[in-house]
Design a protein around this motif. Structure first.
Motif, PDB file in Angstrom:
ATOM      1  N   SER A  90       0.198  -1.348  11.792  1.00 43.64           N
ATOM      2  CA  SER A  90      -1.047  -0.844  12.391  1.00 43.64           C
ATOM      3  C   SER A  90      -1.007   0.673  12.532  1.00 43.64           C
ATOM      4  O   SER A  90      -1.986   1.370  12.228  1.00 43.64           O
ATOM      5  N   ALA A  91       0.135   1.210  12.981  1.00 40.66           N
ATOM      6  CA  ALA A  91       0.274   2.661  13.122  1.00 40.66           C
ATOM      7  C   ALA A  91       0.145   3.343  11.768  1.00 40.66           C
ATOM      8  O   ALA A  91      -0.458   4.425  11.656  1.00 40.66           O
TER       9      ALA A  91
ATOM     10  N   ARG B 218       0.842  -1.207   0.000  1.00 44.20           N
ATOM     11  CA  ARG B 218       0.000   0.000   0.000  1.00 44.20           C
ATOM     12  C   ARG B 218       0.876   1.255   0.000  1.00 44.20           C
ATOM     13  O   ARG B 218       0.595   2.230  -0.700  1.00 44.20           O
ATOM     14  N   LEU B 219       1.938   1.252   0.773  1.00 44.05           N
ATOM     15  CA  LEU B 219       2.875   2.374   0.802  1.00 44.05           C
ATOM     16  C   LEU B 219       3.510   2.569  -0.570  1.00 44.05           C
ATOM     17  O   LEU B 219       3.633   3.700  -1.053  1.00 44.05           O
TER      18      LEU B 219
ATOM     19  N   PHE C  90      -2.744   6.053  10.624  1.00 44.67           N
ATOM     20  CA  PHE C  90      -2.327   7.335  10.051  1.00 44.67           C
ATOM     21  C   PHE C  90      -3.022   7.567   8.711  1.00 44.67           C
ATOM     22  O   PHE C  90      -3.570   8.650   8.450  1.00 44.67           O
ATOM     23  N   TYR C  91      -3.019   6.560   7.851  1.00 48.01           N
ATOM     24  CA  TYR C  91      -3.579   6.717   6.511  1.00 48.01           C
ATOM     25  C   TYR C  91      -5.086   6.962   6.556  1.00 48.01           C
ATOM     26  O   TYR C  91      -5.626   7.703   5.723  1.00 48.01           O
TER      27      TYR C  91
ATOM     28  N   GLU D 113      -1.764  13.690  15.640  1.00 42.07           N
ATOM     29  CA  GLU D 113      -1.508  12.635  16.623  1.00 42.07           C
ATOM     30  C   GLU D 113      -1.076  11.334  15.964  1.00 42.07           C
ATOM     31  O   GLU D 113      -0.136  10.658  16.419  1.00 42.07           O
ATOM     32  N   ARG D 114      -1.753  10.967  14.868  1.00 45.21           N
ATOM     33  CA  ARG D 114      -1.422   9.711  14.183  1.00 45.21           C
ATOM     34  C   ARG D 114      -0.062   9.798  13.488  1.00 45.21           C
ATOM     35  O   ARG D 114       0.651   8.806  13.376  1.00 45.21           O
ATOM     36  N   GLU D 115       0.302  10.984  13.019  1.00 44.54           N
ATOM     37  CA  GLU D 115       1.638  11.162  12.450  1.00 44.54           C
ATOM     38  C   GLU D 115       2.699  10.979  13.524  1.00 44.54           C
ATOM     39  O   GLU D 115       3.732  10.333  13.299  1.00 44.54           O
ATOM     40  N   GLY D 116       2.422  11.535  14.702  1.00 44.31           N
ATOM     41  CA  GLY D 116       3.364  11.379  15.806  1.00 44.31           C
ATOM     42  C   GLY D 116       3.533   9.930  16.217  1.00 44.31           C
ATOM     43  O   GLY D 116       4.652   9.467  16.477  1.00 44.31           O
ATOM     44  N   ASP D 117       2.418   9.201  16.259  1.00 46.86           N
ATOM     45  CA  ASP D 117       2.484   7.780  16.621  1.00 46.86           C
ATOM     46  C   ASP D 117       3.366   7.016  15.634  1.00 46.86           C
ATOM     47  O   ASP D 117       4.186   6.176  16.028  1.00 46.86           O
ATOM     48  N   LEU D 118       3.175   7.291  14.340  1.00 44.18           N
ATOM     49  CA  LEU D 118       3.936   6.581  13.317  1.00 44.18           C
ATOM     50  C   LEU D 118       5.408   6.972  13.363  1.00 44.18           C
ATOM     51  O   LEU D 118       6.300   6.118  13.246  1.00 44.18           O
TER      52      LEU D 118
END
Length: 552
Positions: A500-501, A437-438, A505-506, A463-468
């Motif tokens: 999962s992260a 997918r990436l 994010f996506y 937040e999701r960008e930070g997690d990744l």
């Protein structure tokens, strides 16, 4: 900012507090410290318990120590908040632009990202398959082929110099039985009762006769030896080809026979004798292994002058150490628990440190389920499930990933149908699909003519960008830990968490512009993060010997 970079900042802050006399630490500051991601993300990006470690050594309450450190860290523009919790835990939040730089650092490092110097220069001999060249590699060998190869890759990534070794058990009665079985099959005679009875024996015997017709004309005794050697050569080549197809590499194929032919056994005995741990009794030569936790002393040379298999083990260990290996790691099957103490005793009797110069990892049994029933029999080998049949049933990627995903010291049951299903519940598919997918996102960006000619890391503030980003930053630490603990399964679990992260994010952050939307800097920033994530997943899959597909 990676956890290692943050740890360095904390050490710099502590050094500043010591230099200006604010604190004194009995015994000095540590050379390095670790920061961790808190289990609850509401507590911050990273956390450290250094105040609790050093508070008492400074004659201070840990919380008061933490307050001084927090004030010092608060002046760093890369840190947006420092909070103290409980008795002295320090929770830290990192600025978006500092955190976002991780993505660019991953892309800059490329395939080298994840490497470290944690085992820099350490010379390791890793023996992870020991097999007779008398038949196909079986299920037990298959687990070690996957795990041992992955461990070698992880150790290398952590800076070690690793030699991967296959020990060929090509000496002894089993070889003579192998030759007798092939000879009998070639003549259409019954296979000896204590011989080899799989279908492959008949196939191999016919192949030898086809390739060497004159073998049938040899005198009886010579013929048995000739069949043994011809079978040995061809069966070993088959094992090598199967392992290569399974993406398992060996640097050395060590022959037990060669240890005896080159007087490795005699040389080892003289070295061990000089250490003072050998003695003669009843005409036999013994090693006093009970001095080093073994349950009984071991015979090296029988009273009839024949060396034992234990003599080969001793000679092989001495051989490894004399080739310059600092650590000899053995990966052995579940039925080899008794070898742990005796191998460590060999190291001790050779004058080495059995706690540092030798390691023995014991792998537990594996069961394979197909159609709800356990696979127990082989079509060709008769009594064992072979590596070749398992690869044919499942494919290389699912089999390698699944075998590497679990700690080797726990029994494992694998369902062929489950591990080959292309659904998100299947871990290998989940991780490979994330990589595909990436790759697809980056292809689409290329089709749209988007160039990553600028990168503003501060835009990765979601937040999701930070997690990744924090997941990507963790990769080098995970690899180093997997190497130090000899646990490659940690890589698989990390990949699943990172996949999962990425999916979260996506789902939350638009990466590519819609329709006629202009390409904004945030799109480029997110594409940089996508590229970095693809790099990490590809690097992690490579450590497991699993492919990273571009399309699925």
């Amino acid at each position: 900012m990676t956890p290692e970079q943050l740890a360095e900042k904390i050490l710099q802050a502590l050094t500043a507090l010591v230099d200006d006399g604010t604190i004194t630490v009995d015994g000095g500051l540590p050379g390095e410290l670790k920061v961790e991601r808190p289990k609850n993300p509401e507590h911050g990006d990273y956390a450290t318990n250094v105040a609790m470690q050093l508070g008492k050594r400074s004659g201070m309450n840990p919380r008061a120590f933490a307050e001084l450190l927090a004030a010092q860290l608060g002046s760093d523009e890369a840190i947006t908040a420092v909070e103290i919790a409980g008795p002295g835990f320090i929770n830290i939040r990192v600025a978006a632009d500092a955190q976002g730089k991780i993505a660019q650092s991953v892309l800059d490092a490329g395939s080298a990202y994840g490497g470290s110097d944690s085992l820099k220069g350490q010379a390791i001999n890793l023996e992870f398959i020991s097999a007779n060249p008398t038949g196909p590699l079986h299920l037990g060998h298959t687990r070690w082929a996957a795990v041992g190869d992955a461990l070698a890759r992880v150790l290398t990534k952590a800076g070690a110099v690793v030699t991967r070794e296959f020990y060929v058990n090509d000496r002894g009665a089993q070889m003579d039985k192998f030759g007798a079985s092939l000879k009998a099959a070639a003549h259409g005679d019954p296979i000896p009762e204590d011989g080899y009875h799989g279908e492959y024996i008949g196939e191999l015997a016919q192949r030898i006769v086809d390739e060497i017709p004159s073998i049938m004309m040899l005198p009886d005794a010579e013929q048995s030896v000739a069949f043994r050697e011809a079978g040995y050569e061809r069966q070993l080549k088959e094992q090598q080809d199967q392992l290569e197809h399974f993406r398992t590499k060996f640097d050395v194929w060590m022959s037990e026979r060669s240890l005896h032919e080159q007087d490795g056994v005699g040389h080892a005995i003289e070295k061990l004798r000089a250490q003072g741990h050998l003695y003669d009794d009843d005409g036999a030569l013994w090693m006093r292994t009970t001095d080093f936790t073994d349950d009984k002393d071991r015979v090296l040379i029988r009273s009839n002058g024949e060396p034992t298999y234990f003599a080969s083990d001793a000679a092989y260990y001495v051989n490894k150490r004399e080739r310059g290996f600092e650590v000899a790691i053995y990966l052995l099957g579940a039925d080899h628990h008794g070898y742990v103490n005796r191998l460590k005793a060999i190291a001790a009797c050779a004058g080495d440190d059995p706690e540092n110069n030798i390691e023995i990892l014991i792998g537990q049994l594996v069961k394979i389920i197909r159609g709800g029933e356990e696979m127990k029999l082989s079509k060709r080998a008769g009594t064992i499930v072979t590596l070749a049949e398992l690869v044919e049933e499942s494919g290389v990627d699912p089999l390698r990933y699944t075998l590497c995903r679990y700690p080797v010291d726990s029994p494992l049951t694998l369902d062929i149908e489950e591990m080959t299903r292309q659904v998100s519940e299947n871990p290998v598919y989940y991780v490979q699909y994330a990589h595909a997918r990436l790759a697809s996102i980056l292809r689409n960006a290329g089709d749209l003519g988007i160039k990553l000619d600028e990168f503003e890391p501060g835009l990765l503030s979601h937040e999701r960008e930070g997690d990744l980003l924090r997941a990507l930053a963790d990769f080098p630490r995970v690899v180093a830990t997997a190497a130090e603990l000899r646990e490659p399964h940690r890589i698989a679990r990390y990949l699943e968490d990172t996949a999962s992260a990425f999916h979260k994010f996506y789902d939350s952050c638009r990466v590519l512009p819609r329709g006629d939307e202009e390409v904004e800097p945030v799109h480029k920033a997110r594409l940089t993060l996508v590229g970095a994530t693809r790099t990490v997943l590809a690097n992690g899959l490579d450590l497991l010997g699993v492919s990273a597909p571009e399309r699925m």
